[in-house]
Design a protein around this motif. Structure first.
Motif, short mmCIF file in Angstrom:
data_model
loop_
_atom_site.label_atom_id
_atom_site.label_comp_id
_atom_site.label_asym_id
_atom_site.label_seq_id
_atom_site.Cartn_x
_atom_site.Cartn_y
_atom_site.Cartn_z
N GLU A 75 0.83 -1.21 0.00
CA GLU A 75 0.00 0.00 0.00
C GLU A 75 0.87 1.26 0.00
N ASN A 76 0.26 2.32 -0.42
CA ASN A 76 0.95 3.60 -0.43
C ASN A 76 0.97 4.17 0.99
N CYS A 77 2.14 4.71 1.37
CA CYS A 77 2.33 5.09 2.76
C CYS A 77 1.97 6.53 3.05
N GLY A 78 1.25 7.17 2.16
CA GLY A 78 0.91 8.57 2.37
C GLY A 78 0.22 8.82 3.70
N GLU A 79 -0.62 7.90 4.09
CA GLU A 79 -1.37 8.09 5.34
C GLU A 79 -0.44 8.05 6.56
N VAL A 80 0.63 7.27 6.42
CA VAL A 80 1.62 7.21 7.49
C VAL A 80 2.22 8.59 7.72
N ASN A 81 2.60 9.21 6.64
CA ASN A 81 3.19 10.54 6.76
C ASN A 81 2.21 11.52 7.38
N ALA A 82 0.96 11.42 6.94
CA ALA A 82 -0.06 12.33 7.47
C ALA A 82 -0.25 12.10 8.97
N LEU A 83 -0.29 10.84 9.36
CA LEU A 83 -0.48 10.53 10.78
C LEU A 83 0.67 11.10 11.60
N LEU A 84 1.87 10.95 11.09
CA LEU A 84 3.02 11.46 11.81
C LEU A 84 2.96 12.99 11.92
N ASP A 85 2.57 13.62 10.83
CA ASP A 85 2.44 15.09 10.88
C ASP A 85 1.42 15.51 11.92
N GLU A 86 0.31 14.80 11.95
CA GLU A 86 -0.71 15.12 12.94
C GLU A 86 -0.17 14.93 14.36
N HIS A 87 0.52 13.84 14.55
CA HIS A 87 1.03 13.56 15.90
C HIS A 87 2.07 14.61 16.31
N ILE A 88 2.90 15.00 15.38
CA ILE A 88 3.84 16.08 15.69
C ILE A 88 3.06 17.32 16.10
N GLY A 89 1.93 17.53 15.44
CA GLY A 89 1.07 18.65 15.83
C GLY A 89 0.54 18.49 17.25
N HIS A 90 0.18 17.28 17.62
CA HIS A 90 -0.29 17.04 18.99
C HIS A 90 0.78 17.42 20.01
N VAL A 91 2.00 16.98 19.73
CA VAL A 91 3.09 17.26 20.66
C VAL A 91 3.37 18.76 20.71
N ALA A 92 3.42 19.39 19.55
CA ALA A 92 3.72 20.82 19.51
C ALA A 92 2.65 21.60 20.25
N ALA A 93 1.40 21.20 20.06
CA ALA A 93 0.31 21.90 20.74
C ALA A 93 0.45 21.78 22.25
N ARG A 94 0.80 20.59 22.71
CA ARG A 94 0.93 20.40 24.16
C ARG A 94 2.09 21.20 24.71
N ILE A 95 3.16 21.30 23.93
CA ILE A 95 4.29 22.11 24.38
C ILE A 95 3.86 23.56 24.57
N ARG A 96 3.09 24.05 23.61
CA ARG A 96 2.62 25.43 23.73
C ARG A 96 1.77 25.61 24.98
N GLU A 97 0.87 24.67 25.19
CA GLU A 97 0.02 24.75 26.38
C GLU A 97 0.86 24.77 27.65
N LEU A 98 1.82 23.87 27.71
CA LEU A 98 2.61 23.76 28.94
C LEU A 98 3.48 24.98 29.14
N ARG A 99 3.93 25.58 28.06
CA ARG A 99 4.74 26.79 28.22
C ARG A 99 3.90 27.92 28.79
N SER A 100 2.67 28.02 28.31
CA SER A 100 1.78 29.04 28.84
C SER A 100 1.50 28.76 30.32
N LEU A 101 1.30 27.49 30.63
CA LEU A 101 1.11 27.08 32.01
C LEU A 101 2.30 27.48 32.87
N GLU A 102 3.46 27.22 32.36
CA GLU A 102 4.68 27.50 33.11
C GLU A 102 4.78 29.00 33.42
N ARG A 103 4.44 29.80 32.43
CA ARG A 103 4.47 31.25 32.65
C ARG A 103 3.50 31.63 33.77
N GLN A 104 2.27 31.11 33.68
CA GLN A 104 1.27 31.42 34.69
C GLN A 104 1.74 31.00 36.08
#
Ligand SMILES: [Zn+2]
Ligand SMILES: [Zn+2]
Ligand SMILES: [Zn+2]
Ligand SMILES: [Zn+2]
Lengths: 160, 160
Positions: A75-104
């Motif tokens: 099968e074509n692995c395009g979906e794999v790449n997309a999933l990884l991109d999404e997951h990187i987004g999950h991690v990046a989003a949580r980092i942003r949240e936690l940084r804001s938390l840390e400031r507060q």
DNA sequence: CTTGACTCTTTAGTTGCTACAGGGTTTCTA
DNA sequence: TAGAAACCCTGTAGCAACTAAAGAGTCAAG
């Protein structure tokens, strides 16, 4: 190999292996006469794959998707790449949240320099104030603010 | 006020309020003839305090400690400061973990530029490799990599 | 033949809620 | 004043990803 050997070989707990089998991430194996599960190299590799993904904080559902592709090599692995991109987004989003938390939290911490009686503690008083919405509500699946391993350990240490 | 009004006043769900009562974070209230809980301003403030702490990703156990001090205004608040410092440490530790994760994930992502058949996908192949320990095992209680609110929302949206 | 290490299944616990189910109460409206 | 809608009650089960423990069976060594 038996389940304990597989556990040692992959650095996984025995119960976790059985859990993955129940969850359909690992196939049901053949058994010995004594009803013991027996595993081969392929199982060890599949389990390593799963643990590697888990160490990257993917959910079991995300891993299920990746396994589907591993099981369908044409099968074509395009979906794999997309999933990884999404997951990187999950991690990046949580980092942003936690940084804001840390400031507060640091701002809050500054409200009490030296210990005094609780009634006049700037921290406690600020926490009691109304308002102050701004909860974390971004779009990712990286959650909480509390590590798993250590927290458990301290809890476990309490027994005796 | 009744529980629904308290919920609205503090932006908390009714079930959450009852849960906090079960957990001992909110006191058991007096009841009406019809067995309805009745709350006053003090309850609203205490609940706001709790929700504020939760929005800072403290655990209920951490919050319990802070409440003990709020309930004992003459005690010295040194422990409050220490708790906050520790919690800031939890958050900072999780941020470090997630940043390392992000780096690893981006490196992994680069292994497959354009989609091809799964058998030759650099991502899948790398994930299948052995070794590569380096799991997150720092000392904090900020966990996971997956947001709560959104994940739930998408699950809820599935019904009908 | 007994001890101990291993394995089996099943069940319950963890965190912080959330969502029912199956009732009762209050309040609004016709 | 009846009936319906909106609220409240208790109790239980579910989420994620395991972890632990109970109670029983299997296997190797001494
Ligand atoms: Zn993800
Ligand atoms: Zn203070
Ligand atoms: Zn903390
Ligand atoms: Zn690929």
């Amino acid at each position: 190999m038996k389940i304990g050997e597989l556990a040692k070989a992959t650095g996984t707990q025995v119960e976790t292996i059985r859990y993955y089998e129940r969850e359909g991430l690992l196939p049901e194996t053949s058994r010995t006469d004594g009803n013991y599960r027996i595993y081969g190299e392929a199982h060890a590799q599949r389990l390593s794959f799963i643990r590697h993904c888990r160490s990257l904080d993917m959910t079991l559902d995300e891993i299920r998707v990746l396994l589907r592709f591993k099981d369908a090599p044409t099968e074509n692995c395009g979906e794999v790449n997309a999933l990884l991109d999404e997951h990187i987004g999950h991690v990046a989003a949580r980092i942003r949240e936690l940084r804001s938390l840390e400031r507060q939290l640091k701002g809050l911490r500054d409200l009490c320099q030296e210990a005094r009686d609780a009634a006049h503690c700037g921290i406690l008083n600020e926490l009691a104030r109304q308002g102050s919405e701004g909860g974390s509500s971004a779009a990712g699946h990286v959650h909480g603010a509390h590590g798993r391993s250590v927290e458990r350990k301290s809890i476990n240490d309490k027994r005796k």
